[in-house]
Design a protein around this motif. Structure first.
Motif, PDB file in Angstrom:
ATOM      1  N   ARG A 126      50.080  41.097  42.355  1.00  0.00           N
ATOM      2  CA  ARG A 126      49.737  39.681  42.369  1.00  0.00           C
ATOM      3  C   ARG A 126      49.286  39.229  43.758  1.00  0.00           C
ATOM      4  O   ARG A 126      48.360  38.420  43.885  1.00  0.00           O
ATOM      5  N   GLN A 156      51.776  25.901  43.061  1.00  0.00           N
ATOM      6  CA  GLN A 156      51.179  27.212  43.278  1.00  0.00           C
ATOM      7  C   GLN A 156      51.646  27.812  44.598  1.00  0.00           C
ATOM      8  O   GLN A 156      51.902  29.018  44.695  1.00  0.00           O
ATOM      9  N   ARG A 199      45.766  37.343  44.331  1.00  0.00           N
ATOM     10  CA  ARG A 199      45.792  35.976  44.879  1.00  0.00           C
ATOM     11  C   ARG A 199      44.954  35.886  46.146  1.00  0.00           C
ATOM     12  O   ARG A 199      44.373  34.834  46.435  1.00  0.00           O
ATOM     13  N   ASP A 201      53.401  31.419  45.062  1.00  0.00           N
ATOM     14  CA  ASP A 201      52.802  32.408  45.964  1.00  0.00           C
ATOM     15  C   ASP A 201      53.811  32.898  47.001  1.00  0.00           C
ATOM     16  O   ASP A 201      53.924  34.100  47.267  1.00  0.00           O
ATOM     17  N   LYS A 259      41.805  34.839  45.277  1.00  0.00           N
ATOM     18  CA  LYS A 259      41.859  33.501  44.694  1.00  0.00           C
ATOM     19  C   LYS A 259      41.751  33.539  43.171  1.00  0.00           C
ATOM     20  O   LYS A 259      41.178  32.653  42.552  1.00  0.00           O
ATOM     21  N   ARG A 260      42.315  34.582  42.594  1.00  0.00           N
ATOM     22  CA  ARG A 260      42.388  34.684  41.147  1.00  0.00           C
ATOM     23  C   ARG A 260      43.802  34.333  40.692  1.00  0.00           C
ATOM     24  O   ARG A 260      44.753  34.431  41.455  1.00  0.00           O
ATOM     25  N   HIS A 261      43.912  33.956  39.437  1.00  0.00           N
ATOM     26  CA  HIS A 261      45.175  33.361  38.997  1.00  0.00           C
ATOM     27  C   HIS A 261      45.416  33.644  37.522  1.00  0.00           C
ATOM     28  O   HIS A 261      44.469  33.706  36.734  1.00  0.00           O
ATOM     29  N   CYS A 316      48.359  32.183  34.742  1.00  0.00           N
ATOM     30  CA  CYS A 316      49.609  31.507  34.372  1.00  0.00           C
ATOM     31  C   CYS A 316      50.496  32.427  33.542  1.00  0.00           C
ATOM     32  O   CYS A 316      51.725  32.338  33.611  1.00  0.00           O
ATOM     33  N   ASP A 325      52.514  34.526  35.901  1.00  0.00           N
ATOM     34  CA  ASP A 325      53.504  33.705  36.617  1.00  0.00           C
ATOM     35  C   ASP A 325      54.675  33.335  35.708  1.00  0.00           C
ATOM     36  O   ASP A 325      55.843  33.428  36.104  1.00  0.00           O
TER      37      ASP A 325
END
Length: 633
Positions: free
Chosen positions: A47, A240, A51, A244, A54-56, A58, A61
């Motif tokens: 992750r 966020q 990150r 992170d 800048k990828r995500h 949910c 998470d």
């Protein structure tokens, strides 16, 4: 199979559980927890990489929050459920690796320099999130075999101090993840409500304004829309940031082999947990209003009933909404007593009060409750036969063969089975009529209440009635040595205000609760049991800040007290006692230390994962000590 677990305060002989957990988990489940934790660390590491791009996701998470929470003490005892999470973890790794893959298309198209196939991610997430088949006994045996190589024992034999500090950070991350899960459950509901409000305001703005008053109203609405949009954006960005930082520490923890570096990581986790708790507090206030000091009834009323235990206010709110108008009375248990302090819960007339105390007396108290029971979080003890068919759980809490409440297509819990069980159980046959001050418990004190009472606080300090504060907060446990805190409260002088939170308050809150009324009307029942005073001048003597996830409220309260008294925070006369049991208060302890609070007295025992060398380091750096058996206050 072998196991080793020493993450909670009741661990066997103060050293570690090796055959079965004192909490009730078997060795098979303990091994699966170890394996799931290893998967979480791998996912967290990947992750960090995506990150940076800048990828995500949910999905990832939420999986990490649920899985880390599931490994907390007294939360999930179901090997089948852990197998499900482990099978999902394998899929999550695939998704995480996809998000780290080379960009698809022109890398110069997007602002951040990365372009990837969002449709491909969505399709993969749909596959990853698909239901998992039940594990066979052979599947579980194979997973347990994989976990055998993850035992802490060989590592402890190499360097117990460093491994203990690593585990302290891991356990704090688990506690922070639990707070994070509550945060996102409430934040998502708060944002949905805000979006609905925005939709209404935009609709009104779109109506042509033909008069001066209408134009002024539209201009004011535009400002409100801009402000609300900014609040939603800030909440999303801060949430966020919390994730992170938390998952970055999870990815890092096993690579840190220096005590100083580990202490630095511990402080980062403490600050991260504080951020999560602050966001959680804001979400509660957004949904339920500002909490206020409240006297909570403990006398049950006749009729069918549901008992909601744990910490999850989102679940409690849904239970109340789904039972409204059905003739069912709802009661809280454990740390959900704090819900009574919020206007959003006070509006439900069928929320009748609080039943019992906390998880320590759970089996006896649940045995005497004539209705359905919902466990919304950890603090689960082995369900007994007398109420086994009437107790339900929601994820990640689970016990083998105990009924789980499912989430409907609308994303909300379907509490119909709970409601049917409540109606079938009969409920309380009659209401007691002997309500008095002794049938009241107080909660809901915080920084806002302190601001309202600022002049009273200043007056009592100036008059010499209020001379010191004592903080006694955290977890409760079944051990007899926790009577230390009850005895401590009894011996504190009457000029002392006691600040508390978590389920530790049940060691003394009955003695310090009162039925609020004007000073001129107070009588003999305004003295607690054994003649313990419940007032300091015009002030209530006990200030209950709420749940163990409300440690951040202490920070804000200290700022108010500093302003009122004229002393700096570090100059305030406050003695800090932290009562720990599970990982939530390990996170809470690190948060207090990260806030700069020193000379905390921890109890009732030192964690097994803290070696004498580590204890000496914490004592030197933070003044951390442990309560003495005979008491020294």
């Amino acid at each position: 199979m072998s196991m080793f677990c020493y993450q909670c305060q009741q661990t066997a002989e103060g050293r570690g559980c090796t055959a079965a957990g004192v909490c009730g988990k078997d060795s098979q489940t303990a091994c699966l927890q170890d394996l799931l934790t290893a998967w979480c660390k791998q996912i967290a590491s990947t992750r960090v990489t995506y990150r940076e791009k800048k990828r995500h996701s949910c999905l990832i998470d939420n999986f990490l929050l649920e899985s880390l929470y599931a490994t907390q003490t007294n939360t999930n005892f179901d090997a089948q459920d852990f197998a499900r999470l482990i099978f999902l973890a394998d899929r999550m790794v695939q998704l995480a690796e996809y998000l780290c893959s080379p960009a698809v298309g022109d890398p110069d198209v997007s602002e951040d320099g990365y372009v990837y196939d969002e449709a491909g991610q969505k399709g993969l997430e749909e596959q990853v999130g698909a239901p998992v088949d039940s594990a066979t006994p052979e599947d579980i045996a194979a997973l347990v075999e994989q976990a055998q190589g993850l035992s802490l024992v060989p590592r402890l034999q190499t360097n117990a101090e460093i491994v203990g500090l690593q585990e302290m950070i891991l356990y704090a991350i688990r506690g922070a993840a639990a707070n994070g899960r509550y945060l996102f459950l409430l934040r998502d509901r708060a944002q949905a409500a805000a979006e609905l409000e925005l939709k209404g305001m935009r609709h009104r703005i779109a109506v042509p304004a033909r008069t001066k008053e209408a134009r002024e109203e539209r201009a004011a609405l535009k400002k409100q829309v801009a402000k609300l949009e900014e609040q939603i954006k800030a909440s999303s960005e801060q949430s966020q940031e919390f994730l992170d930082k938390l998952f970055a520490e999870l990815a890092l923890v096993d690579s840190l082999t220096d005590a100083e570096a580990l202490l630095e990581s511990a402080m980062r986790v403490g600050r991260c947990n504080k951020l999560g708790m602050e966001l959680l507090s804001r979400a509660k206030c957004s949904l339920f209003g500002e909490k206020k000091p409240t006297a909570v009834n403990t006398v049950p009323e006749s009729g069918p009933c549901i008992l909601v235990s744990g910490h999850d206010m989102a679940a409690l709110a849904e239970v109340l909404a789904q039972t409204e108008g059905k003739g069912i009375n709802v009661y809280t248990h454990g740390e959900l007593i704090s819900a009574h302090a919020y206007p959003g819960f006070q509006k439900f007339k069928h929320l009748k009060g609080h039943y019992g105390t906390n998880w320590v007396g759970q089996q006896r108290q649940f045995d005497g409750f004539p209705g359905a029971i919902l466990m919304t979080s950890g603090c689960l003890s082995e369900p007994q036969g007398s109420y086994f068919d009437y107790i339900f759980t929601i994820a990640p809490t689970a016990w083998p063969e105990v009924q789980k409440i499912a989430v409907g297509a609308d994303g909300k819990y379907d509490f119909e089975p709970l409601i049917r069980a409540a109606m079938d159980s009969g409920g309380f046959m009659s209401s007691r009529s002997n309500a008095s001050a002794k049938s009241i418990l107080n909660t809901g004190f915080g920084d806002e209440a302190a601001k309202v009472m600022a002049s009273q606080i200043e007056t009592e300090i100036d008059n010499g009635n209020l001379n010191r504060f004592v903080f006694i907060g955290g977890c409760d446990g079944p051990q007899d040595d926790r009577e230390y805190y009850t005895d401590l409260v009894k011996t504190l002088p009457g000029d002392t205000v006691i600040i508390t939170l978590g389920c530790a308050k049940y060691r003394f809150n009955k003695e310090l609760s009162f039925n609020p009324r004007p000073a001129a009307e107070r009588g003999a029942d305004d003295v607690g049991e054994e003649d313990i005073p419940v007032w300091v001048g015009s002030l209530p003597r006990m200030w209950d800040l709420g749940q163990c996830s409300d440690v951040d409220a202490l920070s804000r309260l200290l700022e108010v007290l500093s302003k009122v008294s004229g002393y700096k925070v570090e100059q305030l006369k406050i003695k800090y006692y932290v009562t720990w049991f599970s990982q939530t208060m390990v996170a809470g302890l690190l948060t207090l230390l990260a806030m700069g609070i020193k000379n905390i007295v921890l109890g009732p025992t030192l964690p097994a994962f803290i070696t004498p060398e580590a204890a000496a380091l914490l004592a030197e750096r933070f003044g951390l000590s442990v309560i003495s058996a005979g008491g020294d206050e």
